[in-house]
Write an enzyme that holds these catalytic residues in place. Structure first.
Site, PDB file in Angstrom:
ATOM      1  N   ARG A  38      18.492  98.605  16.764  1.00  0.00           N
ATOM      2  CA  ARG A  38      17.233  98.881  16.070  1.00  0.00           C
ATOM      3  C   ARG A  38      15.875  99.269  16.832  1.00  0.00           C
ATOM      4  NH1 ARG A  38      20.194  97.496  12.501  1.00  0.00           N
ATOM      5  NH2 ARG A  38      20.083  95.364  11.175  1.00  0.00           N
ATOM      6  N   GLU A  76      30.971 100.907   9.346  1.00  0.00           N
ATOM      7  CA  GLU A  76      32.071  99.760   9.371  1.00  0.00           C
ATOM      8  C   GLU A  76      33.340  99.458   9.414  1.00  0.00           C
ATOM      9  OE1 GLU A  76      29.554  97.634  10.443  1.00  0.00           O
ATOM     10  OE2 GLU A  76      27.492  97.762   9.146  1.00  0.00           O
ATOM     11  N   ALA A 134      28.009  94.098  20.107  1.00  0.00           N
ATOM     12  CA  ALA A 134      29.044  93.624  21.339  1.00  0.00           C
ATOM     13  C   ALA A 134      30.389  93.212  20.317  1.00  0.00           C
ATOM     14  CB  ALA A 134      28.656  92.778  22.445  1.00  0.00           C
ATOM     15  N   HIS A 181      31.298 100.957  13.240  1.00  0.00           N
ATOM     16  CA  HIS A 181      30.877  99.438  13.377  1.00  0.00           C
ATOM     17  C   HIS A 181      32.031  98.455  12.996  1.00  0.00           C
ATOM     18  CE1 HIS A 181      26.605  99.621  14.898  1.00  0.00           C
ATOM     19  NE2 HIS A 181      26.389 100.333  14.958  1.00  0.00           N
TER      20      HIS A 181
HETATM   21 ZN   LIG Z   1      27.127  96.517  13.982  1.00  0.00          ZN
END
Ligand SMILES: [Zn+2]
Ligand SMILES: *[C@@H]1O[C@H](CO)[C@@H](O)[C@H](O)[C@H]1NC(C)=O
Ligand SMILES: *[C@@H]1O[C@H](CO)[C@@H](O)[C@H](O)[C@H]1NC(C)=O
Length: 448
Positions: free
Chosen positions: A247, A374, A176, A299
């Protein structure tokens, strides 16, 4: 429509309360170049008796960043000193925790909004609705399921003409607090449908984008707790809620780099796919998995392109060379925009392997090119709070990377029936990819 307007006006009128207070919390920065220090931080859990919230790492400076609860600051310092670990501890950036100002919204959400600010979930959905109305032949919205709190997990299908074209699947924001990922996904949707230059690519490759895979968590991060990462599931008899959806995927679930404690930031859930968001995503992907050839989970932060396997260390898929090659082509495409450097690296070989992540699962289902990106920045001070004036550049960079992946999927799996003009952007990226193949490990330098 009237209903939507009504709902919207209520949302706009809403007065936001204060963010969760993080006074006294610290950012811990440790340089792990020294193997002894690396081992120490990899065994943080054992050394401290708990695992601090790992924020990310700066691969250029070999620094790991952690978010330290104010009640643990002294304990952590004592332990670091006792182990002769050099470290820095600093206050968190107060900018992160400022209540977000609301704009006076009187019109539709446009690409200017995407480029310049972080949107609410409702605004994101409003943007998708208007795009699908504007481009009814190219854009189809598909509901994959509901979040725990009942928000729609919406996929945007672009170039879905009912044919059997290969698919590139992009999803964003399962964590989030990683806000930039949502804007990148929305920018991608807008750009690829609104610019005729990408017609040709979409004739051969279909794109599915899920711009908000964790709407409950995002709204919570936006309005209550800026550092919120997990879903918003509630459990009976627990003071903590939410699971780390990244996960929670059903592949080596619950093995390494996870916690089975509900209060942990990396709580893997009670069982694989316990989170409705993950269940919706895995079901949707499995329905057409033989056609999906590329997968990227967006991400932040860290400027890295990660490839499987991530559930353990020094273990790679048999076609890892292909993954590295295309990963490097993506990094070069990013660097060509404004010289931003992304590192291409295995997911598990960093500081911490993490089992049950989406990229591993996607790869395990046979999706050839599976990555986690990322996004920017690389430094901890800004971290998840990438300033709004930097949103556009990150979007433009990520767009180039995704285009490279689409072109690779087109050339390997696409239906070949179109010709592209030499000057089209996709032709340029195609060229870039070819050059990458021939220059292998050498850096690409600035693009032209
Ligand atoms: Zn992340
Ligand atoms: C502590 O670390 C420093 C620098 O890493 C090193 O020079 C020194 O010998 C270490 N001292 C002990 C007691 O391990
Ligand atoms: C390129 O990056 C520099 C910082 O490295 C920044 O100042 C500049 O605004 C960026 N240019 C564009 C066009 O985004």
């Amino acid at each position: 429509m009237l209903f939507r307007l009504l709902v919207l006006s209520i949302v706009i009128g809403e007065v936001l309360g204060e963010y969760k207070n993080y006074d006294g919390f610290k950012i811990l920065e440790v340089n792990f170049e020294n193997p002894r220090v690396k081992k120490y931080v990899q065994e943080f859990d054992k050394n401290l008796g708990f695992m601090p919230d790992f924020l990310g790492e700066n691969w250029k400076k070999k620094q790991a960043h952690y978010f330290i609860n104010k009640d643990s600051v002294e304990k952590v310092k004592t332990n670091l000193v006792a182990n002769n670990i050099t470290y820095q501890m600093r206050d968190v950036n107060p900018q992160i925790f400022k209540v977000r100002r609301r704009r006076d919204l009187n019109g539709a959400i446009t690409i200017n909004d995407i480029n310049n600010r972080y949107l609410s979930y409702d605004e994101q959905m409003q943007f998708l609705n208007s795009i699908s109305q504007q481009y009814p032949n190219d854009v189809k919205l598909q509901k994959l399921g509901n979040s725990f709190e009942g928000r729609s997990i919406t996929a945007v299908r672009i170039g879905d003409d009912g044919s059997n074209k290969p698919i590139v699947w992009i999803d964003a924001g399962i964590h989030a607090r990683e806000w930039i990922s949502y804007n990148v996904a929305l920018y991608l949707i807008y750009t690829i449908v609104s610019q005729p230059a990408y017609r040709d690519l979409l004739n051969s490759v279909q794109l599915v984008v899920v711009p908000n895979t964790n709407p409950d968590g995002y709204e919570f991060s936006r309005t209550v707790d800026r550092m919120w990462r997990k879903t918003r599931s509630r459990f009976t008899n627990s003071r903590c809620g939410g699971a780390d959806a990244n996960r929670n995927y059903p592949f080596f679930w619950g093995t390494q780099g996870v916690s089975h404690s509900q209060c942990s930031e990396v709580y893997c859930g009670a069982r694989p796919q316990s989170e409705p968001e993950v269940l919706a995503l895995t079901n949707a992907i499995q329905r057409e998995e033989t056609r999906i050839k590329g997968y990227i989970a967006l991400h932040s932060y860290g400027q890295e392109i990660l490839y499987p396997w991530g559930h353990t260390q020094r273990t790679y898929p048999s076609d890892v060379e292909d993954l590295i090659k295309v990963g490097r082509a993506m990094a070069s495409a990013i660097q060509a925009v404004n010289n931003t450097e992304y590192n291409v690296v295995n997911s598990g070989d960093g500081l911490y392997p993490a089992a049950g992540a989406s990229d591993d699962w996607a790869k395990s289902r046979g999706i050839k090119y599976s990555y986690t990106i990322e996004l920017s920045p690389i430094d901890d001070y800004i971290g998840f709070s990438l300033p709004e004036d930097r949103i556009n550049q990150v979007c433009r960079e990520a767009f180039q990377a995704i285009q490279v992946l689409m072109i690779e999927v087109k050339s390997k799996f696409g239906i070949k029936h179109s010709t592209s003009s030499v000057s089209s952007p996709s032709a340029q990226s195609s060229l870039l990819l070819k050059r990458m193949r021939t220059t292998a490990n050498r850096g690409f330098g600035r693009g032209k």
